[in-house]
Design an enzyme around this catalytic site. Sequence first.
Site, PDB file in Angstrom:
ATOM      1  N   ASP A  28      33.024  50.499  57.803  1.00 13.96           N
ATOM      2  CA  ASP A  28      33.396  49.118  57.479  1.00 13.96           C
ATOM      3  C   ASP A  28      32.752  48.170  58.485  1.00 13.96           C
ATOM      4  O   ASP A  28      32.476  48.551  59.617  1.00 13.96           O
ATOM      5  CB  ASP A  28      34.920  48.945  57.562  1.00 13.96           C
ATOM      6  CG  ASP A  28      35.627  49.458  56.317  1.00 13.96           C
ATOM      7  OD1 ASP A  28      34.959  49.900  55.378  1.00 13.96           O
ATOM      8  OD2 ASP A  28      36.884  49.416  56.307  1.00 13.96           O
ATOM      9  N   ARG A  76      27.551  48.782  51.100  1.00 10.64           N
ATOM     10  CA  ARG A  76      28.558  47.972  50.408  1.00 10.64           C
ATOM     11  C   ARG A  76      28.318  46.505  50.794  1.00 10.64           C
ATOM     12  O   ARG A  76      28.240  46.186  51.972  1.00 10.64           O
ATOM     13  CB  ARG A  76      29.957  48.398  50.844  1.00 10.64           C
ATOM     14  CG  ARG A  76      31.051  47.558  50.195  1.00 10.64           C
ATOM     15  CD  ARG A  76      32.380  47.653  50.937  1.00 10.64           C
ATOM     16  NE  ARG A  76      32.771  49.019  51.202  1.00 10.64           N
ATOM     17  CZ  ARG A  76      33.544  49.365  52.237  1.00 10.64           C
ATOM     18  NH1 ARG A  76      34.014  48.465  53.069  1.00 10.64           N
ATOM     19  NH2 ARG A  76      33.860  50.617  52.433  1.00 10.64           N
TER      20      ARG A  76
HETATM   21  C1  FAD Z   1      35.980  47.344  48.288  1.00  9.05           C
HETATM   22  C2  FAD Z   1      35.968  46.250  49.301  1.00  9.05           C
HETATM   23  C3  FAD Z   1      35.672  46.539  50.622  1.00  9.05           C
HETATM   24  C4  FAD Z   1      35.627  45.516  51.582  1.00  9.05           C
HETATM   25  N1  FAD Z   1      35.209  45.799  52.849  1.00  9.05           N
HETATM   26  C5  FAD Z   1      35.038  44.786  53.748  1.00  9.05           C
HETATM   27  C6  FAD Z   1      34.477  45.006  55.032  1.00  9.05           C
HETATM   28  O1  FAD Z   1      34.140  46.134  55.418  1.00  9.05           O
HETATM   29  N2  FAD Z   1      34.329  43.929  55.853  1.00  9.05           N
HETATM   30  C7  FAD Z   1      34.681  42.658  55.477  1.00  9.05           C
HETATM   31  O2  FAD Z   1      34.478  41.701  56.242  1.00  9.05           O
HETATM   32  N3  FAD Z   1      35.226  42.423  54.260  1.00  9.05           N
HETATM   33  C8  FAD Z   1      35.410  43.448  53.393  1.00  9.05           C
HETATM   34  N4  FAD Z   1      35.947  43.187  52.152  1.00  9.05           N
HETATM   35  C9  FAD Z   1      36.571  41.860  51.882  1.00  9.05           C
HETATM   36  C10 FAD Z   1      35.561  40.827  51.421  1.00  9.05           C
HETATM   37  O3  FAD Z   1      34.726  40.449  52.494  1.00  9.05           O
HETATM   38  C11 FAD Z   1      36.257  39.578  50.867  1.00  9.05           C
HETATM   39  O4  FAD Z   1      37.071  39.012  51.850  1.00  9.05           O
HETATM   40  C12 FAD Z   1      37.139  39.846  49.657  1.00  9.05           C
HETATM   41  O5  FAD Z   1      36.553  40.778  48.801  1.00  9.05           O
HETATM   42  C13 FAD Z   1      37.386  38.528  48.877  1.00  9.05           C
HETATM   43  O6  FAD Z   1      36.179  38.064  48.355  1.00  9.05           O
HETATM   44  P1  FAD Z   1      35.733  38.281  46.810  1.00  9.05           P
HETATM   45  O7  FAD Z   1      34.350  38.838  46.874  1.00  9.05           O
HETATM   46  O8  FAD Z   1      36.686  39.129  46.107  1.00  9.05           O
HETATM   47  O9  FAD Z   1      35.592  36.841  46.220  1.00  9.05           O
HETATM   48  P2  FAD Z   1      36.516  35.560  46.197  1.00  9.05           P
HETATM   49  O10 FAD Z   1      35.578  34.445  45.889  1.00  9.05           O
HETATM   50  O11 FAD Z   1      37.362  35.470  47.424  1.00  9.05           O
HETATM   51  O12 FAD Z   1      37.467  35.838  44.977  1.00  9.05           O
HETATM   52  C14 FAD Z   1      36.987  36.049  43.659  1.00  9.05           C
HETATM   53  C15 FAD Z   1      38.162  36.155  42.714  1.00  9.05           C
HETATM   54  O13 FAD Z   1      38.963  37.275  43.046  1.00  9.05           O
HETATM   55  C16 FAD Z   1      40.297  36.877  43.380  1.00  9.05           C
HETATM   56  N5  FAD Z   1      40.722  37.579  44.609  1.00  9.05           N
HETATM   57  C17 FAD Z   1      40.006  37.733  45.735  1.00  9.05           C
HETATM   58  N6  FAD Z   1      40.715  38.393  46.677  1.00  9.05           N
HETATM   59  C18 FAD Z   1      41.928  38.631  46.128  1.00  9.05           C
HETATM   60  C19 FAD Z   1      43.109  39.265  46.608  1.00  9.05           C
HETATM   61  N7  FAD Z   1      43.186  39.763  47.841  1.00  9.05           N
HETATM   62  N8  FAD Z   1      44.187  39.318  45.765  1.00  9.05           N
HETATM   63  C20 FAD Z   1      44.097  38.834  44.508  1.00  9.05           C
HETATM   64  N9  FAD Z   1      42.999  38.221  44.003  1.00  9.05           N
HETATM   65  C21 FAD Z   1      41.939  38.113  44.793  1.00  9.05           C
HETATM   66  C22 FAD Z   1      40.188  35.388  43.689  1.00  9.05           C
HETATM   67  O14 FAD Z   1      41.381  34.718  43.424  1.00  9.05           O
HETATM   68  C23 FAD Z   1      39.091  34.943  42.775  1.00  9.05           C
HETATM   69  O15 FAD Z   1      39.580  34.714  41.471  1.00  9.05           O
HETATM   70  C24 FAD Z   1      35.955  44.184  51.193  1.00  9.05           C
HETATM   71  C25 FAD Z   1      36.240  43.894  49.861  1.00  9.05           C
HETATM   72  C26 FAD Z   1      36.244  44.897  48.922  1.00  9.05           C
HETATM   73  C27 FAD Z   1      36.510  44.536  47.493  1.00  9.05           C
END
Ligand code: FAD
Length: 311
Positions: free
Chosen positions: A136, A188
């Site tokens: 991560d 990722r």
């Molecule tokens: C599999 C996976 C691994 C990850 N690993 C890391 C990592 O190693 N390091 C790191 O910095 N970040 C990591 N993240 C988190 C990532 O950086 C974002 O903070 C997170 O994914 C929210 O961004 P989004 O791409 O979903 O888009 P956004 O623009 O935030 O959201 C897109 C849509 O999804 C919905 N949504 C987003 N998050 C949520 C939630 N928690 N609950 C409900 N609805 C939601 C929003 O409401 C919106 O409609 C990871 C995310 C995923 C999915």
Amino acid sequence: MINQIYRKVALQVAGMPLVEQFISNQGKGLAARYIAGDDVQQAIVAIQKLQQRGIWHNLDLLGEFVDDAQSANQNAQSILDALDALHEAGIKPYNSVKMSALGQGQNAPDVEDLGYVNTRRIVERAKQYSGFVNLDMEDHTRVDSTLQIFRRLVEEFGNQHVGTVLQAYLHRTEADRASLDDLKPNIRIVKGAYLEPATVAMQDKAEIDAAYRRLVYAHLKAGNYTNVATHDHNIMYDVQQFVVSHGISRDAFEFQLLYGVRENLQDELVGDGYRVRSYIPFGTEWYGYYSRRIAEKPANALFVLRGMVGG
Ligand SMILES: Cc1cc2nc3c(=O)[nH]c(=O)nc-3n(C[C@H](O)[C@H](O)[C@H](O)COP(=O)(O)OP(=O)(O)OC[C@H]3O[C@@H](n4cnc5c(N)ncnc54)[C@H](O)[C@@H]3O)c2cc1C
């Protein structure tokens, strides 16, 4: 803009010790929707249920930012135990690790970075079980070290057994991605979840979304396996169009979502024939993970507040 301000404030508030103490005492039941259980046996049950829905797993033992060697070594041992338990249950391990939980930045007795030493043990064990470990990505101060350790591990164990994460919001990431191409790395791609200053990270959502798309497209075009880790259905749609127009196979990438987030969308993607993997946290150290989820969506904060006032 409003979203970005909310996110910043939520991460700042979550970092306050009193808030942490309050939510830690009150919020465990509320966090449960994002977490597969306290121990690996509960996580295995969650994995098996996902398998029935055609969803792959990516298991994460919760815990981060330890600053003593004993805790780092204990965390490493717990992850090794989890790999053994998965193997015994007939499940090929696919795990994520946070190197801040494994001693990154601390010296092991032979003056190696303890995070490297512990992560290496974990990747070695995973490889014995034909499994995979993803490193991560945490806050920006750890990126150089994480990418260096990643390179060493790929060179020793191969890109079929270890991958890492790149965060679209960091200004440096497009250059980092290109610098890894010689490894044909399994990456990722995420938007980025930490509170970062404007000197190192974009602050504007539209800018981050555009950077995210550029990264995914560049990684796919370079012929590298790409984990499209987002809940953003607009981006998912664009990626689906991109691969068709560039003749890229569906086997060249997968969508990754967090356990408990947009479950219907996960099922729809499987129904449409895409590879889907759920990132499944388990364990008792859930506060840091949970606070980042609250920061991602205002409705999640309301859910917590309602739960705490008993609504
Ligand atoms: C599999 C996976 C691994 C990850 N690993 C890391 C990592 O190693 N390091 C790191 O910095 N970040 C990591 N993240 C988190 C990532 O950086 C974002 O903070 C997170 O994914 C929210 O961004 P989004 O791409 O979903 O888009 P956004 O623009 O935030 O959201 C897109 C849509 O999804 C919905 N949504 C987003 N998050 C949520 C939630 N928690 N609950 C409900 N609805 C939601 C929003 O409401 C919106 O409609 C990871 C995310 C995923 C999915």
